[in-house]
Motif scaffolding. Structure first.
Motif, mmCIF file in Angstrom:
data_model
loop_
_atom_site.group_PDB
_atom_site.id
_atom_site.type_symbol
_atom_site.label_atom_id
_atom_site.label_comp_id
_atom_site.label_asym_id
_atom_site.label_seq_id
_atom_site.Cartn_x
_atom_site.Cartn_y
_atom_site.Cartn_z
ATOM 1 N N PHE A 16 38.969 40.625 38.157
ATOM 2 C CA PHE A 16 38.152 40.239 39.303
ATOM 3 C C PHE A 16 37.088 41.286 39.632
ATOM 4 O O PHE A 16 36.560 41.303 40.748
ATOM 5 C CB PHE A 16 39.040 40.005 40.531
ATOM 6 C CG PHE A 16 39.833 38.737 40.478
ATOM 7 C CD1 PHE A 16 39.248 37.517 40.824
ATOM 8 C CD2 PHE A 16 41.153 38.744 40.062
ATOM 9 C CE1 PHE A 16 39.980 36.339 40.774
ATOM 10 C CE2 PHE A 16 41.897 37.575 40.012
ATOM 11 C CZ PHE A 16 41.306 36.358 40.363
ATOM 12 N N ALA A 17 36.766 42.141 38.657
ATOM 13 C CA ALA A 17 35.796 43.211 38.883
ATOM 14 C C ALA A 17 34.450 42.703 39.404
ATOM 15 O O ALA A 17 33.910 43.259 40.378
ATOM 16 C CB ALA A 17 35.602 44.013 37.596
ATOM 17 N N ILE A 20 34.757 41.803 43.104
ATOM 18 C CA ILE A 20 34.966 42.972 43.955
ATOM 19 C C ILE A 20 33.672 43.763 44.118
ATOM 20 O O ILE A 20 33.329 44.209 45.219
ATOM 21 C CB ILE A 20 36.077 43.867 43.372
ATOM 22 C CG1 ILE A 20 37.408 43.112 43.353
ATOM 23 C CG2 ILE A 20 36.221 45.155 44.170
ATOM 24 C CD1 ILE A 20 38.513 43.835 42.617
ATOM 25 N N ILE A 21 32.936 43.930 43.027
ATOM 26 C CA ILE A 21 31.693 44.714 43.079
ATOM 27 C C ILE A 21 30.634 43.999 43.909
ATOM 28 O O ILE A 21 29.987 44.600 44.776
ATOM 29 C CB ILE A 21 31.177 44.986 41.655
ATOM 30 C CG1 ILE A 21 32.160 45.899 40.904
ATOM 31 C CG2 ILE A 21 29.788 45.628 41.692
ATOM 32 C CD1 ILE A 21 31.827 46.082 39.444
ATOM 33 N N LEU A 22 30.458 42.706 43.664
ATOM 34 C CA LEU A 22 29.411 41.953 44.370
ATOM 35 C C LEU A 22 29.738 41.749 45.841
ATOM 36 O O LEU A 22 28.831 41.517 46.649
ATOM 37 C CB LEU A 22 29.207 40.602 43.684
ATOM 38 C CG LEU A 22 28.647 40.672 42.255
ATOM 39 C CD1 LEU A 22 28.541 39.289 41.642
ATOM 40 C CD2 LEU A 22 27.276 41.357 42.247
ATOM 41 N N GLY A 70 38.225 51.600 42.536
ATOM 42 C CA GLY A 70 37.325 51.747 43.669
ATOM 43 C C GLY A 70 36.087 52.554 43.358
ATOM 44 O O GLY A 70 35.054 52.414 44.025
ATOM 45 N N LEU A 71 36.155 53.409 42.339
ATOM 46 C CA LEU A 71 34.981 54.172 41.905
ATOM 47 C C LEU A 71 34.075 53.344 40.998
ATOM 48 O O LEU A 71 32.977 53.791 40.658
ATOM 49 C CB LEU A 71 35.427 55.430 41.153
ATOM 50 C CG LEU A 71 36.160 56.491 41.983
ATOM 51 C CD1 LEU A 71 36.710 57.582 41.076
ATOM 52 C CD2 LEU A 71 35.233 57.095 43.022
ATOM 53 N N GLY A 72 34.548 52.161 40.594
ATOM 54 C CA GLY A 72 33.754 51.300 39.722
ATOM 55 C C GLY A 72 34.082 51.445 38.256
ATOM 56 O O GLY A 72 33.412 50.864 37.403
ATOM 57 N N ILE A 205 32.755 46.086 33.759
ATOM 58 C CA ILE A 205 33.969 46.895 33.642
ATOM 59 C C ILE A 205 33.687 48.352 34.006
ATOM 60 O O ILE A 205 34.611 49.129 34.232
ATOM 61 C CB ILE A 205 34.545 46.830 32.220
ATOM 62 C CG1 ILE A 205 33.525 47.388 31.209
ATOM 63 C CG2 ILE A 205 34.969 45.432 31.868
ATOM 64 C CD1 ILE A 205 34.139 47.762 29.896
ATOM 65 N N GLN A 206 32.419 48.702 34.059
ATOM 66 C CA GLN A 206 32.034 50.068 34.407
ATOM 67 C C GLN A 206 30.759 50.009 35.238
ATOM 68 O O GLN A 206 29.695 49.729 34.719
ATOM 69 C CB GLN A 206 31.825 50.904 33.143
ATOM 70 C CG GLN A 206 31.451 52.353 33.397
ATOM 71 C CD GLN A 206 31.460 53.168 32.127
ATOM 72 O OE1 GLN A 206 32.526 53.467 31.591
ATOM 73 N NE2 GLN A 206 30.304 53.525 31.631
ATOM 74 N N ALA A 207 30.906 50.240 36.514
ATOM 75 C CA ALA A 207 29.763 50.162 37.434
ATOM 76 C C ALA A 207 29.787 51.362 38.364
ATOM 77 O O ALA A 207 30.266 51.271 39.494
ATOM 78 C CB ALA A 207 29.813 48.855 38.232
#
Length: 260
Positions: A16-17, A20-22, A70-72, A205-207
């Motif tokens: 669900f990355a 969660i990010i958006l 939480g750090l992305g 997967i890495q933001a």
């Protein structure tokens, strides 16, 4: 606990990355994961039962994994999940050696010389630079700095355990420390890069997130908590010691409470 919270939460958060990010909710995971990791590490230190120590260790690792999300860095969380499986398997298999009948003794006090502290600081910094070089996490302006910081703390702690070993000569301590942190970080970097490659087709997967005031403040609190833990300051505060011990106890009003 392992299947539901550790394994399940890490994989579900990764799946669900994008959501969660958006939705701009990464900071919630960062705070929850960080607080969980710190409290669980504190509670582990005051346990006398090996099962309680294992449980607190698992909770702390779960907190670190959620903090990485939480750090992305969801790829780092999955890499942490895999390594945690090997680490916890070792702890479970070796826990029997820690069980023995003994009398309560005063906990050893932390004693470190200037040269030992210098060695810990130097190897911690070198470990952080090696990790940054092998994984490309070199930015000082985004959340990747927290991953580097955690690596530096881990290497520093491992170095301290080596330099305080009385059976090794000073040169041997330096050599063993350099060898172990080089091999350990190299293996972690290979796994991290491999997981990143395998997950490359998954979105976001890495933001890395831009550093903000909340992350900086919490990072400082995290460091303070770590040094309080390592220096044994909590032992000098009866209130804090009892509070941490009570927090680690099971909630009394469970189904067993009402079984009568």
């Amino acid at each position: 606990m392992h299947a539901g919270f550790v394994n399940g939460s890490g994989l579900l958060l990764t799946l669900f990355a994008p959501l969660i990010i958006l939705s701009n909710t990464l900071w919630i995971l960062f705070i929850i994961g960080g607080i969980t990791a710190i409290l669980a590490q504190f509670q582990k230190l005051i346990q006398v039962n090996v099962k309680h120590k294992l449980a607190c260790s698992t909770i702390a690792q779960m907190g670190f994994m959620i903090m990485q999300c939480g750090l992305g860095f969801f790829n780092a969380a999955v890499a942490h999940l895999i390594l945690h499986g090997f680490y916890k398997a070792y702890l479970f298999l070796s826990s029997g050696e820690q069980i023995s009948q003994s009398s309560p003794q005063e906990s050893p006090r932390l004693k470190i010389t200037v040269l030992q502290a210098l060695a810990v600081a130097i190897f911690g910094v070198l470990g952080a630079f090696l990790f940054s070089y092998l994984t490309g996490k070199t930015s000082m302006t985004d959340s990747s700095i927290f991953l580097t910081l955690i690596v530096a703390i881990t290497v520093g702690q491992a170095t301290y355990n080596i330099v305080k070993e009385q059976s090794l000569a000073y040169i041997e301590k330096i050599g063993v420390s350099a060898l172990l942190f080089s091999i350990g970080i190299s293996v972690y970097a290979v796994l991290f890069n491999g997981i990143t490659h395998l997950m490359s087709e998954m979105p976001m997967i890495q933001a890395p997130q831009t550093l903000d005031t909340l992350q900086v403040v919490f990072g400082i609190i995290f460091l303070i908590g770590f040094f309080i833990m390592k220096l044994g300051v909590y032992r000098k505060s009866p209130w804090l010691y009892v509070k941490l011990l009570n927090l680690s106890q099971p909630y009394k009003k469970t189904i067993h409470y009402y079984k009568k």
